[in-house]
Design an enzyme around this catalytic site. Structure first.
Site, PDB file in Angstrom:
ATOM      1  N   SER A  95       0.818  -1.217   0.000  1.00 50.46           N
ATOM      2  CA  SER A  95       0.000   0.000   0.000  1.00 50.46           C
ATOM      3  C   SER A  95       0.846   1.259   0.000  1.00 50.46           C
ATOM      4  O   SER A  95       0.307   2.347  -0.133  1.00 50.46           O
ATOM      5  CB  SER A  95      -0.987  -0.009   1.167  1.00 50.46           C
ATOM      6  OG  SER A  95      -0.386  -0.482   2.318  1.00 50.46           O
TER       7      SER A  95
ATOM      8  N   HIS B 158      -3.004  -2.471  -5.902  1.00 46.59           N
ATOM      9  CA  HIS B 158      -3.311  -2.118  -4.517  1.00 46.59           C
ATOM     10  C   HIS B 158      -4.811  -2.214  -4.281  1.00 46.59           C
ATOM     11  O   HIS B 158      -5.575  -1.360  -4.691  1.00 46.59           O
ATOM     12  CB  HIS B 158      -2.787  -0.704  -4.211  1.00 46.59           C
ATOM     13  CG  HIS B 158      -3.075  -0.268  -2.820  1.00 46.59           C
ATOM     14  ND1 HIS B 158      -3.270   1.035  -2.458  1.00 46.59           N
ATOM     15  CD2 HIS B 158      -3.218  -0.987  -1.680  1.00 46.59           C
ATOM     16  CE1 HIS B 158      -3.525   1.101  -1.160  1.00 46.59           C
ATOM     17  NE2 HIS B 158      -3.507  -0.109  -0.672  1.00 46.59           N
TER      18      HIS B 158
ATOM     19  N   ASN C  66      -3.249   6.586  -0.153  1.00 49.17           N
ATOM     20  CA  ASN C  66      -2.615   6.632   1.162  1.00 49.17           C
ATOM     21  C   ASN C  66      -1.771   7.885   1.340  1.00 49.17           C
ATOM     22  O   ASN C  66      -1.540   8.343   2.450  1.00 49.17           O
ATOM     23  CB  ASN C  66      -1.780   5.371   1.406  1.00 49.17           C
ATOM     24  CG  ASN C  66      -2.687   4.233   1.873  1.00 49.17           C
ATOM     25  OD1 ASN C  66      -3.787   4.473   2.367  1.00 49.17           O
ATOM     26  ND2 ASN C  66      -2.236   3.004   1.714  1.00 49.17           N
TER      27      ASN C  66
ATOM     28  N   GLU D 249      -5.884   0.443  -7.066  1.00 53.42           N
ATOM     29  CA  GLU D 249      -4.867   1.314  -7.657  1.00 53.42           C
ATOM     30  C   GLU D 249      -3.914   0.406  -8.439  1.00 53.42           C
ATOM     31  O   GLU D 249      -3.373  -0.551  -7.877  1.00 53.42           O
ATOM     32  CB  GLU D 249      -4.094   2.060  -6.568  1.00 53.42           C
ATOM     33  CG  GLU D 249      -4.871   3.212  -5.962  1.00 53.42           C
ATOM     34  CD  GLU D 249      -4.090   3.946  -4.871  1.00 53.42           C
ATOM     35  OE1 GLU D 249      -4.099   5.175  -4.852  1.00 53.42           O
ATOM     36  OE2 GLU D 249      -3.472   3.273  -4.013  1.00 53.42           O
TER      37      GLU D 249
END
Ligand code: 3H9
Length: 657
Positions: free
Chosen positions: A408, A429, A479, A441
């Site tokens: 991540s 991801h 993130n 992602e």
């Protein structure tokens, strides 16, 4: 080729709509329909009319692209009213998805015949709207009023066999191939008879009493979490059940026009197109993805098991690798549990469940991955461990197998460099729970080949997810923005806010959960371990808030220890503000020499939005994301940013200056 054409079969006219890709009701289609009804009404050779569509679906609604332009005649409500008033029966032959204005056209017809797989619905609420061409008025005259409220305020399309579809279809064809014949048969049965009264001439079915209405509308309001259109939709159905029909039509149109001009509707229309835009990646345009049937998953923790379940649910075979026999068994049980839950929810039938369980295997030996087309690594977030896994994969997998990491935030370029041919490595991801969350992602390394990247996108589509391209950086798109959001929340704690102030402001904003509640749920220890690892390399000039570390030093790791940012009663997940946390926060401000100031909910929301937007801009400038709308989709689908606000980048653009 005309978008509306007529074909004669004996004395039945078939009016065909052919406006790819989804037969949207553009001005040309509306005009074509209006002249067809006029012409056929005056044609004595015609005794009944079947309305059908070419291509993959019946009309999927108004043309959403026209909503930003001045309305053009003929208007849809008038076209539908004209069909309803036709002297000959009109029969709608429904296949694919008859949605919004498309379903409203079908409601204006005198009969509805469906393909067994067809779905009908009024999804306008998802665009911040309500039906604007009579849907809220005619539907409660065809199906019970409570069903109509559910359909218009929930927006979910329904199939012929669902209880909600009660009364909607006059007949359902045996198979898709027989739809037209079924419609023609009904047309012949009605031929020569005058068209029956249209729905607008009938009474509403089973309207609730005052108490029933309050209950229905309150249920819609609480589910809508700040979104206007579901409540407006329910109120329009109420008007339709209680007012004279012409007033109800006018009221519906009025609500529709007002909602169309709202920020919420503009935001949701932006999201509609943004969601379809994410998969458009020039670098892989026209590139054939590699075939994927057999997959490997390394690691059977929460993430790995979710990914495995998601692959199985899409019909792929999965081999799961864990470090020892006991862990393999545990991981397989975990995946089996997720599949059972999908079966229980009716998403998979008995045969499907059995087939998926057959397609799942587990091993401790990487050699079991020798014939896999694609392997996804979902082990602990540690660069050395990940590189070791990839080095082992390099030895056992086919040279053309695609290798993906579910990291991540780690550097996927560095992970890829652990194997001889880094062209076949990319990041995928997933978000937890992976078999539920729609976002993936897709991380493009500096070396990934175009067909490997295309394979990532094709896989995401097969898993019915929304793929968003990101390039390598710490945290990718989502993130990285979450880190900026979290930092801003930490700063606000030191500056004067308390966790409950921030969480409640973000809930009011429309987020499903506040950041501190979320942190307590996920566990504070993981972030603490990461901060300790990063301590040596952290820029000493950067503002660093120590409050979370102090909580962790006290063993407050969140819900699992009964205390974190909040405190929890034994066995409860209800967060309660804790005076000890307040004391720690206030002391920290004092030690830092900060005079605490009170924040209003609006100030909290504005600071968080600013933090997200300024990080989003950096992400765009650095070329990490392809386009601003991709960032919006990541935040909406991965982090609960309210869809009806359109995403942070949309808001920044719309309200700038
Ligand atoms: C309405 O009807 C208001 C009325 O009550 C009152 C009016 C007065 N318009 O989704 P896909 C495009 S509001 C324009 O990938 P699928 C879409 O952008 C409307 N364009 O296909 C895409 O373009 P591109 C209520 C539309 O097979 C392409 O078609 N109706 C529209 O996965 C393919 O779409 C809805 O909200 C449209 N209405 O799914 C239904 N619809 O290729 C909206 C699609 O350039 N549509 N496009 O990216 C859907 O839910 C899905 O498209 C559908 C097909 C299920 C139909």
């Amino acid at each position: 080729m005309a978008v509306v054409s007529t074909e004669m079969r004996d004395r039945v006219a078939i009016v065909w709509i052919d406006n790819p890709p989804v037969n949207a009701l553009s001005q040309a289609v509306r005009a074509g329909l209006l002249s067809a009804v006029e012409e056929l009404d005056g044609n004595s050779e015609v005794s009944a009319v079947v309305l059908a569509c070419k291509g993959r679906t019946f009309i999927a609604g108004a043309d959403i692209r026209e909503f930003d332009k001045p309305p053009m005649e003929p208007h849809l409500p008038d076209v539908i009213a004209r069909i309803e008033a036709a002297s000959k029966p009109w029969i709608a032959a429904l296949h694919g998805t008859a949605l919004g204005g498309g379903f409203e056209v079908a409601l204006g017809c005198h009969y509805r015949v469906a393909d067994p797989r067809a779905k009908v619905g009024l999804p306008e609420v998802h665009l911040g709207l309500i039906p604007g061409a009579g849907g809220t008025v005619r539907l409660p005259r065809l199906t019970p009023v409570a069903n109509a409220v559910q359909m218009v305020s929930g927006g979910r399309p329904v199939g012929a066999t669902e209880p909600l579809a009660q009364g909607i279809f006059d007949s359902v064809a045996q198979s898709s191939d027989e739809l037209l014949d079924a419609a023609l048969t009904l047309a012949r049965q009605t031929a020569g008879k005058p068209a029956p009264a249209g729905l607008s001439g009938r009474d509403p079915i089973e309207p609730p009493d005052e108490a029933g209405w309050s209950k229905l509308i309150e249920a819609v309001r609480s589910k809508a979490r700040g979104q206007l259109s579901p409540v407006e939709a329910a109120l329009a159905v109420r008007d339709a059940a209680e007012l004279p029909v012409d007033k109800a039509f006018a009221g519906e149109r009025d609500r529709f026009v007002k909602l169309r001009a709202t920020d919420q509707s503009k935001a949701l229309r932006h999201v509609f197109f943004a969601e379809r835009q994410t998969a458009k990646v020039p670098a892989i345009d026209g590139i054939e993805p590699r075939a994927v049937n057999k997959c490997g998953v390394i690691g059977g923790g929460t993430m790995g098991a979710g990914i495995a379940a998601c692959l199985l649910l899409a019909g792929l075979a999965v081999t799961l690798i864990e470090r020892d026999g006991e862990t393999v068994d545990f991981a397989l049980k975990r995946v089996g549990g997720l599949l059972d839950a999908s079966h229980k929810r009716g998403l998979v039938n008995d045969a499907g469940l059995a087939a998926m369980k057959d397609a799942l295997g587990g091993s401790t030996d990487y050699a079991a991955l020798a014939d896999c087309d694609l392997v996804i690594e979902a082990v602990f977030e540690d660069m050395n461990i990940k590189r070791e896994v990839f080095a082992r994969l390099d030895q056992v997998t086919r040279p053309d197998a695609v290798l993906a990491t579910n990291t991540s935030y780690l550097d996927v370029n560095e992970i890829a460099s652990a194997i001889a041919d880094p062209k076949r490595v990319l990041g995928l991801h997933f978000f937890s729970p992976a078999h539920v969350m729609k976002l993936v992602e897709v991380i493009a390394t500096d070396t990934v080949s175009a067909d490997v990247l295309a394979t990532g996108f094709a896989l995401a589509k097969r898993l019915r997810k929304t793929p968003v391209l990101a390039r390598v950086c710490d945290g990718f798109i989502g993130n990285r923005i979450l880190t900026a959001y979290r930092k801003q929340c930490d700063y606000m704690l030191e500056d004067g806010a308390l966790p409950a102030d921030i969480d409640s402001a973000m809930r009011q904003w429309g987020m499903p959960m506040g950041l501190f509640e979320m942190a307590d749920m996920a566990g504070l220890d993981i972030g603490w371990a990461m901060r300790k690892r990063q301590a040596a390399t952290r820029d000493p000039a950067e503002r660093y808030v120590r409050i979370a570390d102090k909580l962790c030093e006290m063993g407050r790791f969140g819900q699992k220890t009964g205390a974190g940012w909040y405190t929890y009663d034994e066995g409860s997940r209800e967060p309660k503000p804790d005076p000890i946390v307040e004391q720690i926060i206030v002391e920290e401000s004092r030690e830092r020499g900060i005079t605490r100031e009170k924040f209003s909910a609006e100030q909290i929301q504005a600071r968080i939005l600013d933090a997200m937007v300024s990080e989003g801009k950096k992400i765009l400038d650095e070329g990490i994301a392809q386009r601003a709308s991709d960032i919006d989709m990541v935040m909406i689908l991965g982090y609960g940013f309210p869809r009806w606000r359109g995403g942070p980048m949309f808001m920044a653009e719309r309200f700038k200056g």
